[in-house]
Design a protein around this motif. Structure first.
Motif, short mmCIF file in Angstrom:
data_model
loop_
_atom_site.label_atom_id
_atom_site.label_comp_id
_atom_site.label_asym_id
_atom_site.label_seq_id
_atom_site.Cartn_x
_atom_site.Cartn_y
_atom_site.Cartn_z
N HIS A 361 0.81 -1.22 0.00
CA HIS A 361 0.00 0.00 0.00
C HIS A 361 0.85 1.27 0.00
O HIS A 361 0.31 2.36 0.19
CB HIS A 361 -0.93 0.01 1.21
CG HIS A 361 -1.91 -1.12 1.22
ND1 HIS A 361 -2.31 -1.75 2.38
CD2 HIS A 361 -2.55 -1.74 0.20
CE1 HIS A 361 -3.16 -2.71 2.07
NE2 HIS A 361 -3.32 -2.72 0.76
N SER A 362 2.14 1.15 -0.21
CA SER A 362 3.00 2.32 -0.22
C SER A 362 2.81 3.10 -1.50
O SER A 362 3.01 2.58 -2.61
CB SER A 362 4.47 1.89 -0.08
OG SER A 362 5.31 3.01 -0.21
N SER A 363 2.45 4.37 -1.38
CA SER A 363 2.31 5.21 -2.58
C SER A 363 3.65 5.75 -3.04
O SER A 363 3.80 6.16 -4.19
CB SER A 363 1.35 6.38 -2.30
OG SER A 363 1.85 7.18 -1.24
N ASP A 364 4.66 5.76 -2.15
CA ASP A 364 6.00 6.22 -2.49
C ASP A 364 7.01 5.24 -1.90
O ASP A 364 7.45 5.40 -0.76
CB ASP A 364 6.24 7.63 -1.94
CG ASP A 364 7.55 8.24 -2.41
OD1 ASP A 364 8.45 7.48 -2.81
OD2 ASP A 364 7.67 9.48 -2.39
N PRO A 365 7.40 4.20 -2.64
CA PRO A 365 8.27 3.16 -2.08
C PRO A 365 9.61 3.71 -1.59
O PRO A 365 10.13 3.24 -0.57
CB PRO A 365 8.45 2.18 -3.24
CG PRO A 365 7.31 2.44 -4.15
CD PRO A 365 6.97 3.88 -4.01
N LEU A 366 10.17 4.66 -2.30
CA LEU A 366 11.47 5.19 -1.90
C LEU A 366 11.36 5.91 -0.56
O LEU A 366 12.20 5.72 0.34
CB LEU A 366 12.02 6.14 -2.97
CG LEU A 366 13.36 6.81 -2.64
CD1 LEU A 366 14.44 5.78 -2.34
CD2 LEU A 366 13.79 7.72 -3.78
N LEU A 367 10.33 6.74 -0.39
CA LEU A 367 10.14 7.45 0.87
C LEU A 367 9.92 6.46 2.00
O LEU A 367 10.48 6.63 3.11
CB LEU A 367 8.96 8.42 0.75
CG LEU A 367 8.61 9.22 2.00
CD1 LEU A 367 9.80 10.09 2.42
CD2 LEU A 367 7.37 10.09 1.76
N SER A 368 9.14 5.42 1.77
CA SER A 368 8.91 4.41 2.81
C SER A 368 10.21 3.71 3.18
O SER A 368 10.46 3.42 4.35
CB SER A 368 7.89 3.38 2.30
OG SER A 368 6.64 3.98 2.03
N PHE A 369 11.06 3.44 2.19
CA PHE A 369 12.34 2.79 2.45
C PHE A 369 13.24 3.69 3.28
O PHE A 369 13.90 3.23 4.23
CB PHE A 369 13.00 2.45 1.10
CG PHE A 369 14.20 1.57 1.21
CD1 PHE A 369 14.07 0.21 1.49
CD2 PHE A 369 15.47 2.08 1.02
CE1 PHE A 369 15.17 -0.62 1.58
CE2 PHE A 369 16.59 1.26 1.10
CZ PHE A 369 16.44 -0.09 1.38
N GLN A 370 13.25 4.98 2.96
CA GLN A 370 14.06 5.91 3.75
C GLN A 370 13.56 5.97 5.19
O GLN A 370 14.37 5.99 6.13
CB GLN A 370 13.99 7.32 3.13
CG GLN A 370 14.77 7.46 1.82
CD GLN A 370 14.63 8.84 1.23
OE1 GLN A 370 13.59 9.19 0.68
NE2 GLN A 370 15.67 9.66 1.39
N ARG A 371 12.26 6.01 5.39
CA ARG A 371 11.71 6.05 6.75
C ARG A 371 12.09 4.78 7.52
O ARG A 371 12.43 4.84 8.71
CB ARG A 371 10.20 6.20 6.69
CG ARG A 371 9.72 7.58 6.26
CD ARG A 371 8.23 7.60 6.07
NE ARG A 371 7.74 8.94 5.73
CZ ARG A 371 6.52 9.18 5.27
NH1 ARG A 371 5.66 8.19 5.12
NH2 ARG A 371 6.16 10.42 4.97
N ALA A 372 12.05 3.64 6.84
CA ALA A 372 12.42 2.39 7.48
C ALA A 372 13.89 2.42 7.89
O ALA A 372 14.25 1.96 8.99
CB ALA A 372 12.14 1.21 6.56
N LEU A 373 14.74 2.96 7.05
CA LEU A 373 16.16 3.06 7.39
C LEU A 373 16.37 3.96 8.59
O LEU A 373 17.14 3.63 9.51
CB LEU A 373 16.95 3.59 6.19
CG LEU A 373 17.21 2.62 5.04
CD1 LEU A 373 17.80 3.35 3.84
CD2 LEU A 373 18.16 1.50 5.49
N ARG A 374 15.71 5.09 8.60
CA ARG A 374 15.88 6.01 9.74
C ARG A 374 15.35 5.38 11.03
O ARG A 374 15.83 5.67 12.12
CB ARG A 374 15.19 7.34 9.45
CG ARG A 374 15.77 8.07 8.24
CD ARG A 374 15.23 9.49 8.13
NE ARG A 374 15.49 10.06 6.82
CZ ARG A 374 16.66 10.51 6.39
NH1 ARG A 374 17.71 10.45 7.19
NH2 ARG A 374 16.79 11.03 5.18
N GLY A 375 14.34 4.51 10.87
CA GLY A 375 13.81 3.84 12.04
C GLY A 375 14.75 2.82 12.64
O GLY A 375 14.58 2.39 13.79
#
Length: 911
Positions: A361-375
């Motif tokens: 359901h991610s509308s922006d996979p790259l942004l979601s990946f960056q958030r996961a990395l920061r997490g």
């Protein structure tokens, strides 16, 4: 109950069809028509003169030797030349010869010879005409290369061809095309037609728009604005490659949160869990995805493994280094030994790192990946997330850039991603050919004042749906799964261990069943229907076989009647009673809930409305799911995903909930979509981002045979309701892992390949070409007119005896005229099998062929590699004069994707 949906998805070609007109050799076409008409006149007159000359031959001296015999031979030679439409070396002497025997016949012969001389002059003019038309067509092709929608799509579809384009444009303006330039021209023609004549969404080649039917008129015209909006997303395959590099590095892996594979459980002497493996796709392909596979797996229990499982019972997630430290303390083991043990569990899939997976359901996979990395909370992870800001900026700038700027941005994107991969320790950077996906939004909430689905067309479509199960390749699998369940658990039985059911079904039965059915051909060499595999002797399978045989029998009867009437009738009609007879045999297999998608093209012929059914399949929200990210912002379709979710709730059968089956981590951008159902089934090895109350874990489900309705259903213990699995991705269900693929055997997903001609023998060939008429049911067109042949029967340059390209072009026009082909068709070429036998290779995608264009014919000729290649030509329908989608620039080829909903109450729900 049957109801059509009001919402539709429009797929429209990026360029108006008028764009290809300039590529046509209009002067050469007119010349060819004049030549062919003159040839036909001469042949008719020659046939009449042949009888006259035959009479002269028989009355001329009969002596074996002497002047009479010589005269007779000259008359026979002239008669043969005229019959073959050839001009004698000395036309005047030939006319005088006949005149000396019969004055009237001599004058007619002289007239024929003079007309034949003029035909020769007309033929000779063809070379100059075709050369001039060729120059104009090539100039038009160069102008089309400046069309933004064509050029921007080409940049993503074929970066190599795009890189060759500037050199081609410089050379083509002042040079005769050489072999290399002609090859580039053929490729460019394919993309021009891809942008103006087809409706498969890719970048700016084809745009998509949402719309609503307004049932207050019969005018189906849809008006498009000229401004399209581009939306781009990074390929999720790129993110998968980055994740592989991160997890492979022990230092980085130490800071990652890990979990046990979901669905694990202890048995007497072993641990059961679902092992998921991923096979990387082909990075050189234009569209690629990684294939995921899951299987029930077992590990022998040991003291170490049991204590590790106990640790995770208290905490669902641990850092990898915490797990390694615990192992070292617990067993007084050196760090490298602990790391080796955990690496083995990683490889076996017992412990997983789900935080970096792309959510469906991610509308922006790259942004979601960056958030996961920061997490992750580690300096290296923050650093990688920061490095991905550059690619994010490129994606943000890309939609507003022109072709030249986009090419630069793509180069920068690749360089940035290569640097990120190198920084993660990649010895050789590996990126897929397509690093970003682009979709073009052509409009929202477009009105279409067409009451068809609520009237006659809707009734015809409903009748068609009643016979689609006979063509559904998944129905025998669903029937077989139910039969396996009943055989194992009994009529009205229940299974509380779904994971075990799936495992046993595949291990004991289904995998072997699939291997057999994969080899099955629907029709044997004798043309007779081959029954479905029915190892359990199920009446449902026999019903499918019977329905299919009935359909074939009716089609054969209609075909025989059409052949008796002759070829003047272009259509064959399936009447209501024909479909009802087939549907009656399928009635016991009727689904309780059957949402359907149909891809339709609206048109007309001779003032009669036609609705061409391109393809049909079962499932919910399929026309829209892939494109929900285009309508997230404010506008006429703001919250498209929410609107679709509302529709899903409205059509949900009483006492049930719809729950999405995602298939696990996303390995293709084609599977990304908004949240469209109220619930989601979470299979082992999967994670979910929907609220916990909306998650239905596999262990919460049980399967039960509903004896009254004779159907297999899923139920949730927690919800106390039936759960209907639905799939919303664009990968075919057979490409999904084992567990979700099996769950979809209980879903409304279906794949009907409606081959109306299967099992119907072809008629006799005329000069190597067989013809099929159009097949209709009322206003619905189920199959277009088609002409089938082999490449050996097509005009070829080699058979023109070196007489030039104009002769080759003339032979194509002769071929079209002789077989009554329309001026524009779509061609499918199937390569011949290996020499000495073997199956044929897969067919190419249909390509547009314009008989009025030299460049188009040359491009088509380049597709044919062998004289045994099979070629099927199908009429373009709707034709140019029947298009209903228009913009300021002209008429566009378009396709409407629509939904219908059928709900059949169970006996308990019936009044």
């Amino acid at each position: 109950m049957w109801e059509p949906g009001r919402r539709f998805m429009l797929r429209t070609a990026g360029l108006p069809l008028e764009s290809v007109h300039a590529l046509r050799a209009s002067g050469s076409v007119q010349w060819a028509e004049e030549v062919l008409a003159a040839e036909e006149r001469l042949l008719r007159r020659a046939a009449a003169l042949s009888d006259v000359l035959h009479g002269l031959v028989t009355t001329t001296g009969a002596a074996e030797r002497g002047p009479g015999d010589q005269l007779r031979r000259r008359l026979l030679t002239l008669r043969r030349q005229m019959f073959n439409n050839r001009l004698p070396e000395d036309p005047a002497a030939a006319a005088e010869l006949v005149r000396s025997l019969d004055a009237g016949a001599g004058e007619r012969t002289a007239e024929w010879l003079e007309e034949r001389r003029r035909l020769q002059e007309l033929r000779d003019r063809g070379a100059q005409l075709l050369a001039a038309d060729g120059e104009r067509s090539r100039a038009a092709l160069r102008e089309l290369m400046a069309e933004p929608r064509l050029r921007l799509g080409l940049l993503l579809a074929s970066p190599t061809l795009d890189g060759q384009l500037e050199g081609y444009l410089r050379r083509a303006a002042g040079e005769q095309p050489d072999k290399r330039m002609r090859k580039i021209e053929r490729s460019l023609m394919a993309y021009v037609y891809r942008t103006a004549c087809k409706t498969s969404p890719f970048s700016t080649f084809t745009g998509v728009a949402t719309g609503l039917f307004e049932e207050d008129g019969d005018d189906a015209v849809i008006s498009l604005g000229d401004r399209w909006e581009s939306h781009v997303r990074l390929s999720v395959v790129v993110l998968g490659r980055l994740t592989e590099l991160i997890v492979a590095d022990p230092a980085r892996r130490a800071g990652l949160p890990v979990r046990l594979a979901s669905g694990w459980g202890r048995e007497a002497d072993r641990v059961r869990y679902v092992r998921r493996s991923v096979t990387a796709g082909d990075d050189s392909a234009t569209v690629t995805f990684d294939a995921a596979e899951d299987r029930l797996y077992f590990l022998r229990r040991s003291g170490i493994l049991d204590r590790l499982l106990g640790l995770f019972e208290d905490r669902t997630e641990l850092r990898h280094h915490e797990l390694a430290d615990w192992l070292s303390r617990e067993h007084d083991a050196p760090p490298e030994q602990c790391e080796s043990y955990l690496s083995a569990l990683h490889q076996l899939g017992m412990i997983q790192v789900p935080c970096l997976d792309t959510d469906v359901h991610s509308s922006d996979p790259l942004l979601s990946f960056q958030r996961a990395l920061r997490g992750v909370g580690r300096p290296w992870a923050d650093r990688v997330a920061d490095e991905l800001e550059g690619p994010a900026a490129v994606l943000a700038a890309y939609p507003r850039a022109d072709a030249g700027e986009r090419a630069r941005l793509l180069r920068e994107l690749r360089e940035m991603l290569h640097r990120v991969q190198s920084g993660l320790g990649a010895s050789r950077a590996a990126l897929p050919q397509t690093v970003l996906y682009e979709d073009a939004r052509a409009g929202a909430g477009l009105p279409c004042r067409w009451r068809g689905l609520g009237g006659r067309t809707g009734r015809e479509l409903r009748r068609l749906e009643s016979v689609l199960p006979a063509f559904d390749v998944t129905l025998p699998q669903r029937v077989t799964f139910k039969g396996f369940f009943v055989a194992r658990y009994g009529t009205g039985g229940r299974c509380d261990d779904l994971l075990g059911l799936v495992h046993d079904f595949h291990e004991d039965f289904f995998d072997q069943y699939l291997s057999f059915t994969a080899k099955r051909r629907p029709f044997g060499d004798d043309g007779e229907y081959v029954p479905e595999e029915n190892w359990l002797g199920l009446p449902g399978i026999r019903a499918v076989d019977s329905a299919r045989r009935t359909f074939v029998r009716r089609m054969r009867e209609l075909w025989d009647g059409w052949r008796e009437r002759g070829r003047d009738d272009a259509e064959l009609h399936l009447e209501e009673q024909h479909l009802e007879e087939v549907a009656a045999q399928l009635a016991p297999l009727s689904a309780r809930f059957a949402p359907q998608t149909h891809h339709l093209q609206l048109g007309q012929q001779d003032g009669t409305p036609l609705v061409v059914v391109n393809r049909s399949y079962g499932g919910l929200s399929f026309p829209f799911s892939r494109f929900t990210h285009l309508y997230d912002e404010e506008g006429p379709d703001a919250g498209l995903a929410a609107g679709l979710r509302g529709t899903a709730e409205a059509v949900t059968p009483p006492g049930a909930v719809l729950a999405e089956v995602t298939g696990g981590a996303v390995t293709s951008n084609l599977n990304l979509h908004g949240r469209l159902t109220g619930h989601e089934i979470v299979c082992p090895g999967e994670t979910s981002t929907v609220p916990e109350e909306s998650r239905i874990h596999l262990e919460d489900l049980y399967a039960e045979h509903d004896e009254a309705a004779d159907r297999l259903v899923l139920r949730s213990r927690r919800l106390g309701r039936e759960v209907v699995p639905v799939y919303l991705g664009y990968l075919v269900p057979l490409a999904l892992p084992e567990i979700p693929r099996t769950l979809l055997l209980l879903s409304p997903t279906s794949m009907a390949r409606t081959d109306v001609w299967g099992g119907v023998p072809e008629g006799p060939a005329h000069r190597g070409v067989t013809v099929r008429p159009r097949v209709r049911h009322g206003s619905l067109v189920l199959s277009r007119r088609s002409w089938s042949t082999t490449a050996a029967h097509l005009p070829a340059r080699a058979r023109t005896n070196g007489e030039g390209e104009h002769r080759w072009f003339l032979e194509w026009q002769r071929f079209r005229r002789e077989h009554a082909l329309p001026a524009q068709v779509f061609a499918t070429v199937t390569a011949a099998g290996p020499r000495g036998g073997g199956a044929s290779k897969s067919a190419s995608k249909p390509v547009f062929v314009d008989f009025a264009s030299v460049l188009s014919l040359a491009a088509f000729e380049g597709l044919v590699k062998d004289g045994e290649d099979r070629v099927v030509l199908r009429e373009m329908l709707p034709a140019e004069d029947g298009l209903h989608v228009r913009s300021e620039r002209g008429a566009h080829v378009a396709e409407l994707a629509v939904e219908t909903f059928t709900f059949t109450p169970s006996p308990k729900e019936a009044p």
